[in-house]
Scaffold this active site. Structure first.
Site: not given
Length: 683
Positions: A308, A378, A380, A382, A384, A396, A519
């Site tokens: 990965d 959040s 909703d 996107r 902060s 941002k 994983d």
């Protein structure tokens, strides 16, 4: 996890005791070569009691001398068997020491289990699969299970040896918890996934002890070869008495037994099991549990390694790499706004923004902004950010989310913003747009950071003949950028579980052995399909069940070490096999000429060692045959050091170092022992 030295007193004492226990014919019969030695020991022991058994003629020296000779041969054969058993017991003992360290983590716990609408406390040993238990901060998790409610920090050091706690929560690939670990924060509701005795820790203990270790295909093939050589020399030895009688030579049964033991490949026969068990032990020392020796050896033959991207090739978190201001803004102004937005952001990405700002001379102290309002990210919005006390709003976030936010607030979108965002995306990065009130100031370039040294490690794998393939769910542009930086041979972008399965099957259909790490539950089918599947301890139960190895440290890059260990196991077995066969060739020249020179003078030219007598030749070779086994135990346990190189180079190195060494060592050793026997009057 506790580590055990190779020659700790307790391990040596236990290995000595187990060496005698392994003399049980029902146990030793699994090793054909050493079983033949044991039969020979029983025969010579019987001859010690009565030298005339089996129709044997008494040695010219008389019954007393015959008994002494038979007794000496019996003791040497006994020591040979014990040394062989000791090698295997020592290898197993190290695994048992690991198991005891794990077993100490198992204590009788109490569990708070749901019964109807209430919770009641019961012993953890009474829990059954499907029970729902509640664990609060400070308590030990009573059983293996999956978190169905809550998120908490878990200390897994008792199992993995790692001090850093991990986050476990409901849903996703990090919901699996292990009994005996400690919850450090919050509260978890866990559904038990295993009955008593079937927990992951129980399985680890069983696996580490090596009780159910199966032989690998190469090991089985080598065992068949050794059994075949043993059978051939049985036939050869059976033909010697009539030849000796025709020549007028004396050939008693004890001498024939000793000769057989000297000529059959006892060295590799004695060390074969120890090499396989030690290979598993070396994996355990990397905190990886191998479910069988086959998995370790298969790793040595791996042709394709599938990894990965996130957490394997890259460090797992995107880090701020640059500030890209829009037209009319400065780099310093953008850095200030970005740093304030991230001042209370505890994510790795947020901390990297603050560090990048500091590198360009922008520094803020949290204490000075303690009265501000931190706006957390959040799903909703996107975004902060931070609301300052003077009314300034800093945000941002994703480009489309910030653009929508600015338009709703009546602001304008800079004409060059889309160009900057697109450029970052094409380079494989993530663009975070920074806005102050309604004014967009620029873009934070978040970049997947390739792990230091990973390119060199992939080059090392390439030298081993292993092709690396990166599988990622990212878009082709991002995948191509990371693949180029990391130096992988190929990459698969936007990969789904079905794509991984198809890739593995395609490789296997072309005759390649495939290793992969994973994983998640969605990795389980591919892990089961791969020849070497490495599951993360932090992953889901499905992934751990599907794989044939489990990494207790949850570090997917260990596949590289596991491949090296597998190669080391194969090379060690090849080296000792080469030494053993060369050793036997040398012993032929030591024994046969000395025994028959007086009857066939032409053989004198081969008697280069000039041993004292036929009797001394036999005893010297037999003693050397016994003592070479413990001398090789450290090599079998530690393994031959592996260096990435071509198969031809490895072959030449084995032939020169272990082949030539295997020829020369008996000449020197047998001659020294012969001289000692002569001094002691036993020649």
């Amino acid at each position: 996890m506790a580590r055990s030295g190779m020659f700790e007193r307790a391990l040596l004492l236990r290995a000595c005791a187990d060496s005698f226990a392994k003399m049980d014919p029902r146990v030793l019969v699994r090793n054909p070569v050493m079983f033949v030695v044991e039969i020979g020991m029983v025969v010579t022991l019987a001859l010690t009691v009565d030298p005339r058994l089996f129709g044997s003629s008494v040695h010219p020296g008389g019954v007393g001398n015959a008994r002494l000779y038979d007794l000496v041969v019996t003791l040497i054969l006994l020591i040979t068997i014990l040394f062989g058993n000791f090698a295997e017991a020592l290898a197993e003992g190290r695994g048992k020491a690991q198991a005891e360290a794990l077993r100490r983590t198992k204590t009788e716990l109490m569990a708070v289990v749901q019964r109807g609408d209430e919770y009641q406390e019961i012993p953890a040993s009474a829990l059954r699969k499907g029970d729902v238990v509640k664990v609060v901060a400070g308590e030990l998790i009573p059983a293996d299970g999956d978190v169905i409610e809550g998120v908490g920090s878990v200390d897994e050091s008792a199992i993995t040896g790692e001090s850093a706690p991990v986050i476990r929560g409901a849903g996703g690939d990090f919901s699996s918890v292990t009994g005996g670990t400690k919850l450090l924060s919050d509260e978890l509701i866990i559904r038990v996934s295993a009955n008593p005795g079937e927990t992951f820790l129980d399985r680890m203990i069983s696996l580490v002890e090596g009780a159910s270790r199966q032989k690998t295909p190469n090991e089985i093939a080598l065992s068949v070869l050794l059994a075949g050589l043993t059978l051939i020399f049985l036939i050869v030895i059976d033909c010697l008495p009539p030849i000796a009688r025709a020549l007028g030579a004396h050939m008693d049964v004890a001498t024939l037994v000793a000769l057989l033991v000297c000529l059959i490949p006892t060295t590799i026969g004695a060390l074969l099991s120890a090499i396989g068990i030690a290979g598993m032990d070396r994996v355990i020392r990397f905190n990886v549990i191998a479910k069988s020796g086959k998995a370790v050896e298969a790793a040595g033959d791996v042709n394709t390694l599938i990894l990965d991207k996130t957490g394997t090739i890259t460090i797992g978190n995107r880090m701020a790499a640059a500030f890209l201001p829009v037209q009319g803004q400065t780099n310093h102004t953008l850095a200030e706004s970005a740093a304030l937005c991230s001042l209370f952001d505890e994510t790795p990405e947020g901390r990297s923004v603050v560090e990048l700002a500091q590198s360009v001379g922008v520094t803020f102290r949290r204490e000075e902004y303690s009265n501000t309002r931190n706006v957390e990210f959040s799903a909703d919005t996107r975004m902060s950010g931070l609301d300052l006390t003077n009314g300034t709003r800093l945000r941002k976030g994703a480009a489309d989310a910030v653009k929508r936010y600015v338009i709703e607030q009546g602001g304008d979108i800079p004409r060059d913003l889309d160009e900057i965002v697109e450029r970052v995306a094409k380079e494989g990065g993530t663009p975070l747009v920074v806005v102050q009130n309604t004014e967009i100031q620029g873009v934070i370039y978040l970049k997947d950071i390739v792990k230091p040294g990973i390119r060199e490690r992939f080059k090392e794998l390439r030298e081993m003949g292993i092709r690396t393939v990166m599988c990622t769910g990212d878009n082709p542009l991002t995948a191509a950028t990371i693949a180029r930086e990391a130096g992988v041979d190929e990459f698969v972008a936007e990969a789904k579980p079905e794509d991984k399965m198809r890739l593995i099957r395609r490789e296997q259909e072309q005759g390649r052995l495939v290793a992969m790490s994973g994983d998640g539950t969605n990795d389980a089918p591919a892990l089961a399909q791969a020849d070497v599947g490495l599951a993360m301890q932090s992953g889901t139960q499905a992934a751990k069940e599907a794989a044939n190895m489990v990494d207790l440290d949850s570090d997917p890059t260990k596949l590289i070490e596991i491949v090296s260990i597998g190669k080391q196991l194969l090379i060690t077995r090849g080296a000792i096999t080469t030494f053993s066969i060369a050793n036997d060739v040398a012993k032929y020249f030591a024994i046969i000429p000395a025994m028959f020179t007086s009857f066939i003078p032409a053989l004198g030219v081969l008697n280069v060692m000039h041993l004292s007598s036929p009797k001394s030749a036999i005893l010297s070779a037999l003693i050397f045959n016994a003592i070479i086994i413990p001398l090789l135990i450290p090599l079998a346990m530690r393994g031959v050091k592996y260096r990435p190189t071509s198969a031809m180079s490895l072959l030449m190195r084995n032939l020169v170092l272990y082949g030539l060494g295997g020829v020369l060592a008996p000449f020197v050793g047998i001659k020294i022992i012969d001289m000692i026997l002569s001094v002691c009057g036993m020649a």
